[in-house]
Design a protein around this motif. Structure first.
Motif, PDB file in Angstrom:
ATOM      1  N   ILE A 366     -11.519  -6.684  -1.703  1.00 54.68           N
ATOM      2  CA  ILE A 366     -12.382  -7.784  -1.257  1.00 54.68           C
ATOM      3  C   ILE A 366     -12.989  -8.498  -2.458  1.00 54.68           C
ATOM      4  O   ILE A 366     -13.045  -9.730  -2.518  1.00 54.68           O
ATOM      5  CB  ILE A 366     -13.472  -7.247  -0.313  1.00 54.68           C
ATOM      6  N   ARG A 367     -13.423  -7.710  -3.440  1.00 53.08           N
ATOM      7  CA  ARG A 367     -14.024  -8.298  -4.639  1.00 53.08           C
ATOM      8  C   ARG A 367     -13.019  -9.157  -5.396  1.00 53.08           C
ATOM      9  O   ARG A 367     -13.370 -10.227  -5.913  1.00 53.08           O
ATOM     10  CB  ARG A 367     -14.548  -7.175  -5.537  1.00 53.08           C
ATOM     11  N   MET A 368     -11.768  -8.698  -5.475  1.00 54.66           N
ATOM     12  CA  MET A 368     -10.747  -9.420  -6.235  1.00 54.66           C
ATOM     13  C   MET A 368     -10.039 -10.485  -5.392  1.00 54.66           C
ATOM     14  O   MET A 368      -9.122 -11.150  -5.876  1.00 54.66           O
ATOM     15  CB  MET A 368      -9.721  -8.428  -6.794  1.00 54.66           C
ATOM     16  N   CYS A 369     -10.448 -10.602  -4.119  1.00 57.65           N
ATOM     17  CA  CYS A 369      -9.897 -11.636  -3.218  1.00 57.65           C
ATOM     18  C   CYS A 369      -8.384 -11.529  -3.056  1.00 57.65           C
ATOM     19  O   CYS A 369      -7.658 -12.535  -3.155  1.00 57.65           O
ATOM     20  CB  CYS A 369     -10.280 -13.032  -3.703  1.00 57.65           C
ATOM     21  N   ILE A 370      -7.906 -10.311  -2.828  1.00 60.21           N
ATOM     22  CA  ILE A 370      -6.485 -10.120  -2.559  1.00 60.21           C
ATOM     23  C   ILE A 370      -6.339  -9.293  -1.279  1.00 60.21           C
ATOM     24  O   ILE A 370      -7.258  -8.559  -0.895  1.00 60.21           O
ATOM     25  CB  ILE A 370      -5.756  -9.418  -3.734  1.00 60.21           C
ATOM     26  N   PRO A 371      -5.200  -9.388  -0.610  1.00 60.53           N
ATOM     27  CA  PRO A 371      -4.996  -8.601   0.619  1.00 60.53           C
ATOM     28  C   PRO A 371      -5.035  -7.099   0.327  1.00 60.53           C
ATOM     29  O   PRO A 371      -4.592  -6.651  -0.736  1.00 60.53           O
ATOM     30  CB  PRO A 371      -3.602  -9.033   1.090  1.00 60.53           C
ATOM     31  N   ILE A 372      -5.557  -6.348   1.275  1.00 59.58           N
ATOM     32  CA  ILE A 372      -5.566  -4.886   1.133  1.00 59.58           C
ATOM     33  C   ILE A 372      -4.165  -4.367   1.420  1.00 59.58           C
ATOM     34  O   ILE A 372      -3.581  -4.662   2.463  1.00 59.58           O
ATOM     35  CB  ILE A 372      -6.580  -4.258   2.104  1.00 59.58           C
ATOM     36  N   PRO A 373      -3.585  -3.605   0.513  1.00 60.52           N
ATOM     37  CA  PRO A 373      -2.212  -3.120   0.741  1.00 60.52           C
ATOM     38  C   PRO A 373      -2.163  -2.100   1.867  1.00 60.52           C
ATOM     39  O   PRO A 373      -3.139  -1.395   2.134  1.00 60.52           O
ATOM     40  CB  PRO A 373      -1.849  -2.467  -0.605  1.00 60.52           C
ATOM     41  N   ARG A 374      -1.031  -2.042   2.529  1.00 64.87           N
ATOM     42  CA  ARG A 374      -0.866  -1.010   3.546  1.00 64.87           C
ATOM     43  C   ARG A 374      -0.543   0.306   2.855  1.00 64.87           C
ATOM     44  O   ARG A 374       0.054   0.343   1.765  1.00 64.87           O
ATOM     45  CB  ARG A 374       0.225  -1.389   4.540  1.00 64.87           C
ATOM     46  N   ILE A 375      -0.919   1.391   3.487  1.00 60.09           N
ATOM     47  CA  ILE A 375      -0.698   2.728   2.939  1.00 60.09           C
ATOM     48  C   ILE A 375       0.302   3.440   3.837  1.00 60.09           C
ATOM     49  O   ILE A 375       0.098   3.548   5.053  1.00 60.09           O
ATOM     50  CB  ILE A 375      -2.022   3.518   2.862  1.00 60.09           C
ATOM     51  N   VAL A 376       1.394   3.899   3.248  1.00 63.15           N
ATOM     52  CA  VAL A 376       2.467   4.532   4.014  1.00 63.15           C
ATOM     53  C   VAL A 376       2.604   5.988   3.578  1.00 63.15           C
ATOM     54  O   VAL A 376       2.915   6.284   2.424  1.00 63.15           O
ATOM     55  CB  VAL A 376       3.810   3.802   3.809  1.00 63.15           C
ATOM     56  N   GLU A 377       2.354   6.881   4.535  1.00 63.94           N
ATOM     57  CA  GLU A 377       2.485   8.318   4.268  1.00 63.94           C
ATOM     58  C   GLU A 377       3.928   8.751   4.519  1.00 63.94           C
ATOM     59  O   GLU A 377       4.584   8.276   5.440  1.00 63.94           O
ATOM     60  CB  GLU A 377       1.531   9.078   5.189  1.00 63.94           C
ATOM     61  N   LYS A 378       4.419   9.654   3.661  1.00 66.99           N
ATOM     62  CA  LYS A 378       5.818  10.122   3.743  1.00 66.99           C
ATOM     63  C   LYS A 378       6.796   8.953   3.832  1.00 66.99           C
ATOM     64  O   LYS A 378       7.591   8.855   4.774  1.00 66.99           O
ATOM     65  CB  LYS A 378       6.004  11.071   4.928  1.00 66.99           C
ATOM     66  N   PRO A 379       6.744   8.023   2.879  1.00 66.28           N
ATOM     67  CA  PRO A 379       7.591   6.827   2.978  1.00 66.28           C
ATOM     68  C   PRO A 379       9.073   7.168   2.920  1.00 66.28           C
ATOM     69  O   PRO A 379       9.480   8.084   2.205  1.00 66.28           O
ATOM     70  CB  PRO A 379       7.164   5.998   1.776  1.00 66.28           C
ATOM     71  N   ASP A 380       9.847   6.420   3.679  1.00 69.90           N
ATOM     72  CA  ASP A 380      11.305   6.527   3.638  1.00 69.90           C
ATOM     73  C   ASP A 380      11.807   5.630   2.523  1.00 69.90           C
ATOM     74  O   ASP A 380      11.653   4.404   2.596  1.00 69.90           O
ATOM     75  CB  ASP A 380      11.893   6.111   4.991  1.00 69.90           C
ATOM     76  N   ASN A 381      12.383   6.200   1.493  1.00 71.95           N
ATOM     77  CA  ASN A 381      12.800   5.418   0.339  1.00 71.95           C
ATOM     78  C   ASN A 381      13.819   4.337   0.679  1.00 71.95           C
ATOM     79  O   ASN A 381      13.839   3.272   0.060  1.00 71.95           O
ATOM     80  CB  ASN A 381      13.361   6.337  -0.758  1.00 71.95           C
ATOM     81  N   SER A 382      14.661   4.599   1.645  1.00 73.02           N
ATOM     82  CA  SER A 382      15.657   3.584   2.047  1.00 73.02           C
ATOM     83  C   SER A 382      14.946   2.359   2.604  1.00 73.02           C
ATOM     84  O   SER A 382      15.315   1.224   2.303  1.00 73.02           O
ATOM     85  CB  SER A 382      16.608   4.172   3.096  1.00 73.02           C
ATOM     86  N   ASN A 383      13.923   2.587   3.440  1.00 72.46           N
ATOM     87  CA  ASN A 383      13.164   1.454   3.974  1.00 72.46           C
ATOM     88  C   ASN A 383      12.453   0.706   2.866  1.00 72.46           C
ATOM     89  O   ASN A 383      12.363  -0.535   2.886  1.00 72.46           O
ATOM     90  CB  ASN A 383      12.144   1.949   5.000  1.00 72.46           C
ATOM     91  N   GLN A 384      11.900   1.438   1.903  1.00 73.06           N
ATOM     92  CA  GLN A 384      11.165   0.792   0.817  1.00 73.06           C
ATOM     93  C   GLN A 384      12.078  -0.129  -0.010  1.00 73.06           C
ATOM     94  O   GLN A 384      11.710  -1.250  -0.348  1.00 73.06           O
ATOM     95  CB  GLN A 384      10.532   1.844  -0.094  1.00 73.06           C
ATOM     96  N   ILE A 385      13.255   0.404  -0.331  1.00 78.36           N
ATOM     97  CA  ILE A 385      14.185  -0.392  -1.154  1.00 78.36           C
ATOM     98  C   ILE A 385      14.648  -1.624  -0.385  1.00 78.36           C
ATOM     99  O   ILE A 385      14.721  -2.715  -0.942  1.00 78.36           O
ATOM    100  CB  ILE A 385      15.392   0.465  -1.580  1.00 78.36           C
TER     101      ILE A 385
END
Length: 385
Positions: A366-385
């Motif tokens: 909020i201070r830096m005026c940028i969107p808050i990133p989503r947090i993904v637990e146990k990410p699937d690397n294929s989806n990320q790529i």
């Protein structure tokens, strides 16, 4: 007019595997931190090859760790595990004379249901050396969580809190304190009359001294660290003792300290970066009725000293695949540096233990005026790529 920034954190959970280093690699820093320890990793040749590559081949120094290598006879239960481990531990006691032997259980010991916890107390009584059993297998734990299991087990061996809560004075020399600038002056410091404070988490000795000194500047005395440099110097724990962590991956240790040792947990962001260090101290001081002094000015001086580096990263983006449970703290620090983080992958998210860090991440975005990133637990690397 700029669009309204989403001020809430989005959590998601996928079904990816732990794409991380093996947690037995915690041996590489813990055996150096606990100077009178010996680590015995119980596993296969693969574990030994990994450990050798992770730590490097040490030609000029004999490290205080070894492999108890499981052969086919061990895995098929044709051999006597207890007698073999006893022979190894007697040799370790004779050659090294450690104050404590820590058995690190690997994936194989889990699969064949090897009863390390059952064997350790009997063997400890026979050879007269404390033996701790820590499970650090890659089936259940991410890279850095090996340290978490070791410290959780070690917390059970900490003595009950006995020392009185009192005042003490001592003369200290102000020295350079990460991440704050150098101050050279001698000053008489009087600690506040406050309950004991124990810090848990493994850090290099110079950083331990620096954080100790920074809390002294706020008249807060650190009663002990878990782990200590020597096993005999483990801190006293119990009802009325406050504890605070320095690493984001120590959720199991925090739970052990609260439930088993009846300590009071100070939920704070982690001292990573000047912003995190300031917030960490600001959470500790009010617990003991102290007001922080000069933190804002010193933090601003650090940011000023980093401006040439901040110019290089400002406006650039970074994506966290998820590896070591430091991702939230690192993302928060980089956002404060001016970067944009689109997604934070993390192997395991302990929302209770990292509650203050998550709040600081939100405030920083909020201070830096940028969107808050989503947090993904146990990410699937294929989806990320």
């Amino acid at each position: 007019m700029s669009a309204k920034i989403d001020e809430t954190i989005t959590f998601e959970c996928e079904t990816g595997n732990y794409h991380t280093f093996c947690p037995i690699s915690c041996v590489s820093w813990l055996y150096q931190k606990i100077e009178d320890s010996f680590f015995l990793v119980v596993g296969t040749k693969t574990c030994g090859y990994f450990l050798q590559n992770a730590l490097g081949v040490m030609i000029f120094a004999e490290p205080r760790y070894a492999m108890a290598e499981l052969e086919e006879g061990d895995i098929s239960a044709h051999l006597n595990d207890y007698e073999e481990l006893k022979t190894l531990c007697i040799r370790i006691r004779k050659d090294r004379d450690p104050s404590v032997i820590i058995w690190i259980g690997t994936c194989t010991t889990e699969i064949i249901k090897m009863d390390l916890e059952g064997m350790a107390p009997k063997l400890e009584y026979e050879i007269g050396v404390p033996i701790l059993v820590a499970r650090a297998n890659g089936l259940d734990y991410a890279f850095t969580q090996g340290e978490d299991t070791v410290l959780a087990v070690m917390a059970h061996r900490c003595p009950e809190q006995e020392f009185p809560i009192g005042e003490s004075k001592e003369t200290i020399t102000k020295t350079n304190l990460f991440p704050f600038p150098l101050l050279k002056e001698k000053k008489l410091v009087e600690y506040a009359n406050h309950p004991p404070l124990v810090i848990f988490g493994s850090l290099p000795s110079n950083l331990v001294s620096q954080l100790d000194t920074e809390l002294r500047r706020q008249f807060i005395k650190v009663s002990g660290w878990l782990p200590a440099q020597r096993y005999a110097d483990l801190p006293s724990l119990g009802d009325g003792v406050y504890v605070c962590g320095v690493n984001p991956f120590l959720g199991r240790t925090a739970t052990t300290l609260i439930r088993r040792k009846k300590c009071e947990l100070i939920v704070a962001p982690f001292p990573i970066g000047p912003d995190g260090t300031r917030a960490w101290i600001e959470k500790i001081c009010p617990v003991f009725g102290m007001e922080t002094q000069s933190l804002e000015e010193r933090e601003e001086r650090v940011w000023e000293s980093l401006k040439d580096y901040l110019y290089l990263v400002r406006g650039k983006s970074v994506f966290f695949m998820g590896d070591n449970l430091l991702e939230i703290s690192l993302a928060r620090f980089l956002i404060r540096c001016g970067m944009i983080v689109y997604e934070i992958g993390i192997p395991y998210m302990d929302k209770r233990y990292q509650a203050a860090e998550l709040a600081l991440l939100q405030d920083t975005c909020i201070r830096m005026c940028i969107p808050i990133p989503r947090i993904v637990e146990k990410p699937d690397n294929s989806n990320q790529i």
